[in-house]
Scaffold this motif. Structure first.
Motif, PDB file in Angstrom:
ATOM      1  N   ALA A 160      -0.908  -3.235  -6.195  1.00  0.00           N
ATOM      2  CA  ALA A 160       0.456  -2.739  -6.354  1.00  0.00           C
ATOM      3  C   ALA A 160       1.315  -3.730  -7.136  1.00  0.00           C
ATOM      4  O   ALA A 160       2.083  -3.340  -8.028  1.00  0.00           O
ATOM      5  CB  ALA A 160       1.073  -2.466  -4.983  1.00  0.00           C
ATOM      6  N   GLU A 186       6.929   3.845  -6.292  1.00  0.00           N
ATOM      7  CA  GLU A 186       5.697   4.617  -6.438  1.00  0.00           C
ATOM      8  C   GLU A 186       4.496   3.826  -5.927  1.00  0.00           C
ATOM      9  O   GLU A 186       3.665   4.343  -5.176  1.00  0.00           O
ATOM     10  CB  GLU A 186       5.492   4.980  -7.910  1.00  0.00           C
ATOM     11  CG  GLU A 186       4.234   5.819  -8.139  1.00  0.00           C
ATOM     12  CD  GLU A 186       4.013   6.136  -9.614  1.00  0.00           C
ATOM     13  OE1 GLU A 186       2.948   6.689  -9.934  1.00  0.00           O
ATOM     14  OE2 GLU A 186       4.908   5.825 -10.431  1.00  0.00           O
ATOM     15  N   ALA A 187       4.441   2.528  -6.317  1.00  0.00           N
ATOM     16  CA  ALA A 187       3.330   1.690  -5.855  1.00  0.00           C
ATOM     17  C   ALA A 187       3.410   1.459  -4.361  1.00  0.00           C
ATOM     18  O   ALA A 187       2.389   1.466  -3.659  1.00  0.00           O
ATOM     19  CB  ALA A 187       3.339   0.363  -6.607  1.00  0.00           C
ATOM     20  N   ALA A 245      -4.862  -3.746  -1.494  1.00  0.00           N
ATOM     21  CA  ALA A 245      -3.864  -2.759  -1.912  1.00  0.00           C
ATOM     22  C   ALA A 245      -2.590  -3.440  -2.406  1.00  0.00           C
ATOM     23  O   ALA A 245      -1.987  -3.014  -3.400  1.00  0.00           O
ATOM     24  CB  ALA A 245      -3.546  -1.813  -0.755  1.00  0.00           C
ATOM     25  N   ALA A 267       0.692   5.110   1.944  1.00  0.00           N
ATOM     26  CA  ALA A 267      -0.136   6.301   2.164  1.00  0.00           C
ATOM     27  C   ALA A 267      -1.603   5.926   2.362  1.00  0.00           C
ATOM     28  O   ALA A 267      -2.279   6.444   3.258  1.00  0.00           O
ATOM     29  CB  ALA A 267       0.009   7.256   0.989  1.00  0.00           C
ATOM     30  N   ASP A 268      -2.097   4.998   1.516  1.00  0.00           N
ATOM     31  CA  ASP A 268      -3.492   4.573   1.648  1.00  0.00           C
ATOM     32  C   ASP A 268      -3.742   3.888   2.991  1.00  0.00           C
ATOM     33  O   ASP A 268      -4.789   4.078   3.613  1.00  0.00           O
ATOM     34  CB  ASP A 268      -3.861   3.615   0.509  1.00  0.00           C
ATOM     35  CG  ASP A 268      -3.949   4.324  -0.837  1.00  0.00           C
ATOM     36  OD1 ASP A 268      -3.961   5.573  -0.842  1.00  0.00           O
ATOM     37  OD2 ASP A 268      -3.996   3.626  -1.871  1.00  0.00           O
ATOM     38  N   ALA A 315       4.767   3.420  -2.110  1.00  0.00           N
ATOM     39  CA  ALA A 315       4.416   4.671  -1.428  1.00  0.00           C
ATOM     40  C   ALA A 315       2.906   4.858  -1.381  1.00  0.00           C
ATOM     41  O   ALA A 315       2.350   5.325  -0.379  1.00  0.00           O
ATOM     42  CB  ALA A 315       5.079   5.850  -2.132  1.00  0.00           C
ATOM     43  N   LYS A 316       2.236   4.463  -2.473  1.00  0.00           N
ATOM     44  CA  LYS A 316       0.768   4.580  -2.484  1.00  0.00           C
ATOM     45  C   LYS A 316       0.135   3.622  -1.485  1.00  0.00           C
ATOM     46  O   LYS A 316      -0.817   3.979  -0.779  1.00  0.00           O
ATOM     47  CB  LYS A 316       0.230   4.305  -3.891  1.00  0.00           C
ATOM     48  CG  LYS A 316      -1.282   4.571  -4.003  1.00  0.00           C
ATOM     49  CD  LYS A 316      -1.778   4.414  -5.405  1.00  0.00           C
ATOM     50  CE  LYS A 316      -3.227   4.874  -5.558  1.00  0.00           C
ATOM     51  NZ  LYS A 316      -4.111   4.512  -4.461  1.00  0.00           N
ATOM     52  N   LYS A 375       0.396  -4.018 -10.853  1.00  0.00           N
ATOM     53  CA  LYS A 375       0.954  -2.886 -11.592  1.00  0.00           C
ATOM     54  C   LYS A 375       2.446  -3.081 -11.842  1.00  0.00           C
ATOM     55  O   LYS A 375       2.945  -2.839 -12.950  1.00  0.00           O
ATOM     56  CB  LYS A 375       0.716  -1.597 -10.805  1.00  0.00           C
ATOM     57  CG  LYS A 375       1.267  -0.356 -11.494  1.00  0.00           C
ATOM     58  CD  LYS A 375       1.007   0.893 -10.652  1.00  0.00           C
ATOM     59  CE  LYS A 375       1.625   2.118 -11.331  1.00  0.00           C
ATOM     60  NZ  LYS A 375       1.449   3.341 -10.518  1.00  0.00           N
TER      61      LYS A 375
END
Length: 346
Positions: free
Chosen positions: A246, A269-270, A242, A276-277, A272-273, A249
């Motif tokens: 991130a 944004e990255a 992950a 969350a994941d 937060a993903k 990106k």
């Protein structure tokens, strides 16, 4: 050598000591269990056979066991203690208060009663495979652990107990023991302390097509160990992947100058993903940061030359500024223009 009396009477004197018991057979048939003392037994034509047993070894192991119990059941019941276990039973056998043996399921053990006293405790492993802690210590001290698994869990960790592949319960810090009775027992130990994960030497391509290598670091801790071990094969590997994605990106959208110009971190944004994941698999991720940016060899040389030139220019400018200041002080502002012309010519 037989005495004359024994020959005349067709009998044999058998002496059994206090620490012994004996099985007497005549013409191959069991006659009796002999207690300590002197016994005169028929022995015509050498048909008497005596099988001696030392009570120092209290377990009765003999080829005549079945015949003895079948032909002389009352005698067998008087002299022997029989321990049997079922398919899911464990028998803990004590001899005069000292742990003597741990009997596995579907087993039988025949003991000389006079070698006791005996105490037998039966444990039903179908109800619970866990071994009582006090009994675990006794079995360990007696070195009879062949029917027991030991699983330590230290402070800051949790143990997840799986029986036959099915999660059963969580184990707190300490030493846990489980009966080895043919069922698959597995304890997965998960560290609950905050940890750092380094993603080192990752090659990435910037927006202006420059290949760089970066070192990334993140801090995390496991907040739901059951989910962490049952959702993915390796939760730390999942976090590793992950973070890779991130930062690819984030850095892929920036030029090399932008990356070097400021301290880059993963965009919100990255990040937060990632959080969350990871929360979905039981991990709490806190800090995520870009630790190092490593340029290709030729790029490093060019950058070093640029930095060196900039430093030389700064030194030159500082020297010029110093001379200007000195000329201004000595000659005043009126003669400054002429001085600057002379300085340029020099």
């Amino acid at each position: 050598m037989k005495t004359i009396l024994e020959k005349l009477l067709g009998r044999q004197r058998v002496l059994v000591k206090e620490n012994e018991r004996a099985i007497a057979l005549y013409k191959g048939e069991i006659q009796a269990v002999l207690m300590p003392g002197e016994h005169w037994l028929a022995n015509r034509r050498g048909n008497l056979e005596v099988s001696r047993h030392d009570l120092k070894n209290p377990e009765f192991v003999s080829a005549y066991e079945k015949a003895l119990f079948d032909k002389l059941p009352d005698v067998a019941a008087r002299h022997f203690t029989v321990v049997r276990t079922g398919r899911a039973d464990i028998a803990v056998i004590e001899r005069d208060g000292v742990l003597h043996a741990v009997l596995a399921p579907d087993r039988k053990l025949v003991l000389w009663t006079d070698a006791g006293p005996w105490k037998v405790t039966s444990v039903d492993t179908a109800a619970d495979l866990a071994v009582d802690p006090a009994l675990m210590r006794r079995i360990g001290q007696a070195r009879k652990t062949e029917h027991m698994f030991l699983h330590p869990v230290t402070d800051g960790q949790v143990g997840l107990l799986f029986v036959d592949g099915v999660y059963t319960r969580a184990l707190v810090a300490g030493v846990h023991a489980f009966w080895n009775v043919g069922r698959m027992v597995q304890v997965k130990v998960v560290d609950l302390k905050r940890q750092s994960l380094d993603v080192a030497g990752q090659e990435m391509l910037t927006k202006d097509r420059v290949t760089i290598r970066v070192n990334i670091v993140a801090e995390y801790r496991v907040v739901d160990p059951v989910t962490a071990v049952s959702t993915v094969k390796d939760f730390s590997e999942a976090l590793y992947r992950a973070l890779q994605y991130a930062f690819r990106k984030t850095l892929g959208a920036l030029t090399l100058d932008q990356i070097l110009d400021k301290k880059v971190t993963v965009d919100e944004e990255a990040a937060a993903k990632v959080r969350a994941d990871m929360a979905a698999i039981g991990l709490e991720v806190s800090d995520i940061a870009l630790k190092d940016v490593i340029l290709p060899g030729e790029m490093r040389e060019i950058l070093n030359q640029v930095v060196s030139a900039e430093k030389q220019a700064e030194v030159a400018l500082e020297a010029i500024a110093g001379k200007v200041e000195r000329l201004t002080v000595h000659n005043g502002t009126g003669g400054l223009l002429n001085d600057l012309v002379k300085l340029r010519e020099s």
